[in-house]
Motif scaffolding. Structure first.
Motif: not given
Length: 122
Positions: A1-10
């Motif tokens: 399984q692949v875990q994805l983590v987003e960042s950079g929103g605002g």
């Protein structure tokens, strides 16, 4: 399984820029492409952009073409979405996804991040 983590929103004013990042825990044989989708309140999730890990091509929704750029850093298992000339209608929760194809439909993506909020003020 692949875990994805987003960042950079605002929060950004119209005409401004943001860069979203999506870091994958690992790449498996089931993952061929990475994509970005977005969902505004009360609306269905829609395709934004996609890229394959080989770098063969990038794909964009007509609504963002010419303003957004998708790219990847394979050494870091990370995909980026550079968003320029942002408009209020770009306001949504942006989701990173991993799947078998770069087709612009949710059903082809099997792994999803939790999303990052992008708000564009007028």
């Amino acid at each position: 399984q692949v875990q994805l983590v987003e960042s950079g929103g605002g929060l950004v004013q119209a005409g401004g820029s943001l860069r979203l990042s999506c870091a994958a825990s690992r790449r498996t044989s089931n993952v061929y492409a990475m994509g970005w989708f977005r969902q505004a309140p009360g609306k269905e999730r829609e395709f934004v952009a996609a890229i394959n890990w080989s770098g063969a091509g990038q794909y964009y929704a007509d609504s963002v073409k010419g303003r957004f750029t998708i790219s990847s850093d394979n050494a870091k298992n990370t995909v980026y979405l550079q968003m320029n000339s942002l408009k209020p209608e770009d306001t949504a929760v942006y989701y990173c996804a991993a799947g078998r194809t770069t087709l612009p439909a949710e059903r082809w993506y099997t792994y999803w991040g939790q999303g990052t909020q992008v708000t564009v003020s007028s």
